[in-house]
Design a protein around this motif. Structure first.
Motif, PDB file in Angstrom:
ATOM      1  N   TYR A 109       0.851  -1.189   0.000  1.00  0.00           N
ATOM      2  CA  TYR A 109       0.000   0.000   0.000  1.00  0.00           C
ATOM      3  C   TYR A 109       0.884   1.234   0.000  1.00  0.00           C
ATOM      4  N   VAL A 110       0.587   2.155  -0.905  1.00  0.00           N
ATOM      5  CA  VAL A 110       1.359   3.386  -0.995  1.00  0.00           C
ATOM      6  C   VAL A 110       0.418   4.529  -0.628  1.00  0.00           C
ATOM      7  N   ASP A 111       0.650   5.115   0.532  1.00  0.00           N
ATOM      8  CA  ASP A 111      -0.262   6.115   1.097  1.00  0.00           C
ATOM      9  C   ASP A 111       0.258   7.512   0.728  1.00  0.00           C
ATOM     10  N   VAL A 112      -0.414   8.146  -0.230  1.00  0.00           N
ATOM     11  CA  VAL A 112       0.106   9.386  -0.825  1.00  0.00           C
ATOM     12  C   VAL A 112      -0.867  10.543  -0.583  1.00  0.00           C
ATOM     13  N   HIS A 113      -0.338  11.765  -0.481  1.00  0.00           N
ATOM     14  CA  HIS A 113      -1.201  12.954  -0.500  1.00  0.00           C
ATOM     15  C   HIS A 113      -2.052  12.914  -1.769  1.00  0.00           C
ATOM     16  N   LEU A 114      -3.348  13.159  -1.616  1.00  0.00           N
ATOM     17  CA  LEU A 114      -4.230  12.994  -2.775  1.00  0.00           C
ATOM     18  C   LEU A 114      -3.925  13.962  -3.914  1.00  0.00           C
ATOM     19  N   SER A 115      -3.403  15.135  -3.594  1.00  0.00           N
ATOM     20  CA  SER A 115      -3.092  16.086  -4.673  1.00  0.00           C
ATOM     21  C   SER A 115      -1.853  15.660  -5.470  1.00  0.00           C
ATOM     22  N   SER A 345      -8.803  20.312  -6.570  1.00  0.00           N
ATOM     23  CA  SER A 345      -9.559  20.491  -5.310  1.00  0.00           C
ATOM     24  C   SER A 345      -8.607  20.527  -4.116  1.00  0.00           C
ATOM     25  N   ASN A 346      -7.477  19.837  -4.231  1.00  0.00           N
ATOM     26  CA  ASN A 346      -6.529  19.710  -3.109  1.00  0.00           C
ATOM     27  C   ASN A 346      -5.217  20.440  -3.385  1.00  0.00           C
ATOM     28  N   HIS A 347      -5.199  21.273  -4.425  1.00  0.00           N
ATOM     29  CA  HIS A 347      -3.907  21.826  -4.870  1.00  0.00           C
ATOM     30  C   HIS A 347      -3.315  22.787  -3.839  1.00  0.00           C
ATOM     31  N   PRO A 348      -2.084  22.555  -3.395  1.00  0.00           N
ATOM     32  CA  PRO A 348      -1.464  23.437  -2.400  1.00  0.00           C
ATOM     33  C   PRO A 348      -1.490  24.904  -2.793  1.00  0.00           C
ATOM     34  N   GLU A 349      -1.239  25.181  -4.084  1.00  0.00           N
ATOM     35  CA  GLU A 349      -1.226  26.575  -4.553  1.00  0.00           C
ATOM     36  C   GLU A 349      -2.598  27.220  -4.324  1.00  0.00           C
ATOM     37  N   GLY A 387      -6.624  13.690   1.990  1.00  0.00           N
ATOM     38  CA  GLY A 387      -6.325  15.075   1.644  1.00  0.00           C
ATOM     39  C   GLY A 387      -5.876  15.904   2.829  1.00  0.00           C
ATOM     40  N   SER A 388      -5.776  15.275   4.005  1.00  0.00           N
ATOM     41  CA  SER A 388      -5.551  16.083   5.207  1.00  0.00           C
ATOM     42  C   SER A 388      -4.235  16.852   5.144  1.00  0.00           C
ATOM     43  N   GLY A 389      -3.203  16.268   4.537  1.00  0.00           N
ATOM     44  CA  GLY A 389      -1.919  16.952   4.426  1.00  0.00           C
ATOM     45  C   GLY A 389      -1.962  18.083   3.403  1.00  0.00           C
ATOM     46  N   ASP A 390      -2.624  17.820   2.277  1.00  0.00           N
ATOM     47  CA  ASP A 390      -2.771  18.865   1.257  1.00  0.00           C
ATOM     48  C   ASP A 390      -3.410  20.103   1.872  1.00  0.00           C
ATOM     49  N   PHE A 391      -4.478  19.881   2.640  1.00  0.00           N
ATOM     50  CA  PHE A 391      -5.244  21.005   3.165  1.00  0.00           C
ATOM     51  C   PHE A 391      -4.569  21.632   4.381  1.00  0.00           C
ATOM     52  N   ALA A 392      -4.190  20.793   5.345  1.00  0.00           N
ATOM     53  CA  ALA A 392      -3.750  21.348   6.627  1.00  0.00           C
ATOM     54  C   ALA A 392      -2.521  22.242   6.468  1.00  0.00           C
ATOM     55  N   ARG A 393      -1.523  21.741   5.758  1.00  0.00           N
ATOM     56  CA  ARG A 393      -0.276  22.507   5.706  1.00  0.00           C
ATOM     57  C   ARG A 393      -0.458  23.852   5.013  1.00  0.00           C
ATOM     58  N   ASN A 394      -1.366  23.896   4.037  1.00  0.00           N
ATOM     59  CA  ASN A 394      -1.478  25.099   3.222  1.00  0.00           C
ATOM     60  C   ASN A 394      -2.646  25.995   3.605  1.00  0.00           C
TER      61      ASN A 394
END
Ligand code: 0RQ
Length: 502
Positions: A109-115, A345-349, A387-394
């Motif tokens: 299993y490869v657990d990746v940021h959705l963005s 939808s999840n783009h850091p920018e 998506g929690s990392g995509d959203f939270a950090r940015n």
């Protein structure tokens, strides 16, 4: 066929799910549509699973790598796991049987940021994609595809796969046409340009997905609902956390750090997120917007009441009742709901530019504010980072919420040291449990520890956490920035694994 498949070339490729599944071979990589149980293919995975079981009975290997948008449903991950047909899976899973197979070591299993998924596929980081299996609501006369209840990575799978199988699902409203915004402006570095999206409901793309008709090897007709997970009633803990969060937003408005219509909201899936949305329903905030990845029932309620003026997402995650409400009255929502590819939808920018308020669940947090969203006792995966990392950090402002204990009090969700880190102490701003709220912004590690222990820990564990923190500060006077007792930091988790209790 007449009503939904209007392109003459593609209409000639209509066949049964069993025939379509013949197009997928052992060892291949398959990109499936699907995100939070919405918009996944409903028939080809089961037919593929039957082929796999038959092969296994003959003593032959038959497994595939499966890429998706996010979690799917029993009729995709469930049937493939049951057939022991998955060798590798990315980027997010919620299926219980597949989770067991991942944790037993059977499936990689490869657990990746959705963005990240779409761009990593384009970069070639995961290898090639043999087949895309994508659900659509209709095929237009010019071959353009009307997407359904999720967009996820469909654009990328359709572009990067060698062969394409389409499922045309007549359960999905034909009225979905016009609900999507598929951005075709992404490029690979160094050719990338800014994504010109400055308000949540802005259109920057096309309403349709494109596919090269020459790649379409099969078109399958289905009539089958999405997963439509039942909602749990809002419990007392969730309501308490929702109240704390809404009060905190009020506090931010009073202090001129937020406007009365707040900023675009992102809420993760689950009980607490839904309770927060219900809390906003009763609040004084209005003209709200959401820029999120899943539309739960709570967001529909906010749209219906007029509190929320628009939602941008990549998928739905509705209950059966919610899906009926939306499907029966779809035109009522047109222009107020937009579904985008998950890389947008999840783009850091975009998340950074819009300044989101991000609200996500967690498994545990430690006294310094590191957050674990994915693992039990360091080693067993629950779902994935999503998506929690995509959203939270940015985000402009982020919240991590969880009850202060789990498993009937045997586990403290506030620990000396998280057993796995998804969101680092540098990223986490506000931690909420039913006990209270810790605003960590601008605090040093030791000030954060005092606040988290004091405000968020359950009374049954608070003194032990305070004792750990005190002893850690005494142990090494020259190491006072983030004091730890290295031999003891994970002892709470060891105790849980050995005795069933922290
Ligand atoms: O397990 O059902 O077996 O009892 O974890 O916990 O309390 O039901 O909470 O449904 O909100 O899930 C972090 C998993 C929380 C979720 C997580 C056990 C608990 C239960 C679920 P049981 P709850 P939730 C956008 C954002 C990552 C992805 C994300 C998640 C189960 O929020 O997957 O944020 N987040 N995406 O008993 C051991 C602890 C525990 C624990 C809870 N401290 N130790 N077990 N549990 N705390 C959405 C998407 O990306 C799609």
């Amino acid at each position: 066929t007449g009503l939904r498949i209007l392109d003459r070339t593609l209409a000639r490729r209509v066949m049964s799910a069993a025939e379509a599944a013949e197009q997928i071979g052992p060892g291949e990589t398959v990109g499936f549509s699907g995100f939070t149980g919405a918009g996944h293919p409903k028939a080809v995975p089961a037919a593929l699973a039957r082929r796999m079981r038959a092969a296994h009975e003959r003593g032959e290997e038959f497994r595939v790598q499966a890429w998706t948008g996010a979690s799917t449903a029993p009729d995709l991950d469930g049937v493939l796991a049951e057939a022991h047909g998955l060798s590798k899976r990315l980027p997010y899973n919620g299926d219980p049987l597949l989770r067991r197979q991942i944790n037993s070591g059977e499936v990689e299993y490869v657990d990746v940021h959705l963005s990240h998924v779409a761009q990593h596929s384009w970069f070639g980081f995961y290898g090639g994609l043999d087949v895309a299996v994508v659900e659509v609501a209709a095929v237009l006369p010019n071959g353009l595809l009307v997407p359904t209840s999720s967009v996820g990575n469909n654009k990328t799978w359709l572009e990067n796969a060698d062969r394409v199988i389409l499922e045309v699902n007549s359960w999905q409203p034909r009225g979905f046409e016009g609900f999507h915004d598929i951005y075709y402006g992404t490029r690979l570095p160094p050719q990338r340009a800014p994504i010109q999206l400055t308000t949540p409901m802005q259109r920057i793309g096309d309403p349709y997905l494109r596919v090269d008709p020459a790649k379409v090897v099969a078109v399958v007709e289905t009539d089958h609902p999405d997963r439509n997970t039942p909602l749990r009633p809002v419990d007392d803990d969730s309501r308490a956390m929702a109240d704390l969060l809404v009060d905190f937003l009020r506090h931010e408005v009073r202090n001129d750090r937020l406007h009365r219509s707040l900023l675009p909201l992102q809420a993760g899936v689950g009980n607490v997120a839904n309770a927060v949305l219900a809390g906003l329903q009763e609040s004084e905030f209005e003209h709200l917007t959401a820029y999120t990845e899943t539309i739960q029932d709570g967001l529909l309620d906010l749209l219906d009441s007029g509190k929320l003026i628009g939602v941008s997402s990549t998928s739905f995650g509705l209950s059966e009742e919610g899906a009926r409400r939306f499907n029966d009255d779809i035109h009522h929502y047109k222009g107020r709901i937009l579904l985008r590819p998950q890389e947008i939808s999840n783009h850091p920018e975009v998340v950074r530019r819009l300044g989101l308020i991000a609200i996500n669940g967690m498994v545990e947090a430690d006294i310094y504010g590191n957050v674990n969203s994915t693992h039990v006792a360091g080693s067993s995966i629950v779902n994935g980072i999503g998506g929690s990392g995509d959203f939270a950090r940015n985000a402009y402002l982020n919240f991590f919420v969880s009850a202060s204990t789990a498993k009937n009090g045997a586990i403290s969700s506030i620990v000396p040291f998280v057993s796995h880190v998804d969101h680092t102490e540098h990223d986490v701003q506000v931690v909420i449990t039913e006990q209270g709220l810790a605003d960590l912004r601008g605090l040093s590690p030791r000030a954060r520890a005092r606040k988290i222990i004091d405000r968020c820990a359950h009374p049954d564990y608070r003194d032990r956490l305070a004792d750990y923190f005190e002893r850690a500060q005494r142990e090494r006077p020259d190491a006072m920035h983030t004091p730890h007792l290295l031999g003891e930091a994970l002892s709470w988790h060891r105790s849980y694994v050995e005795t069933g209790h922290m």
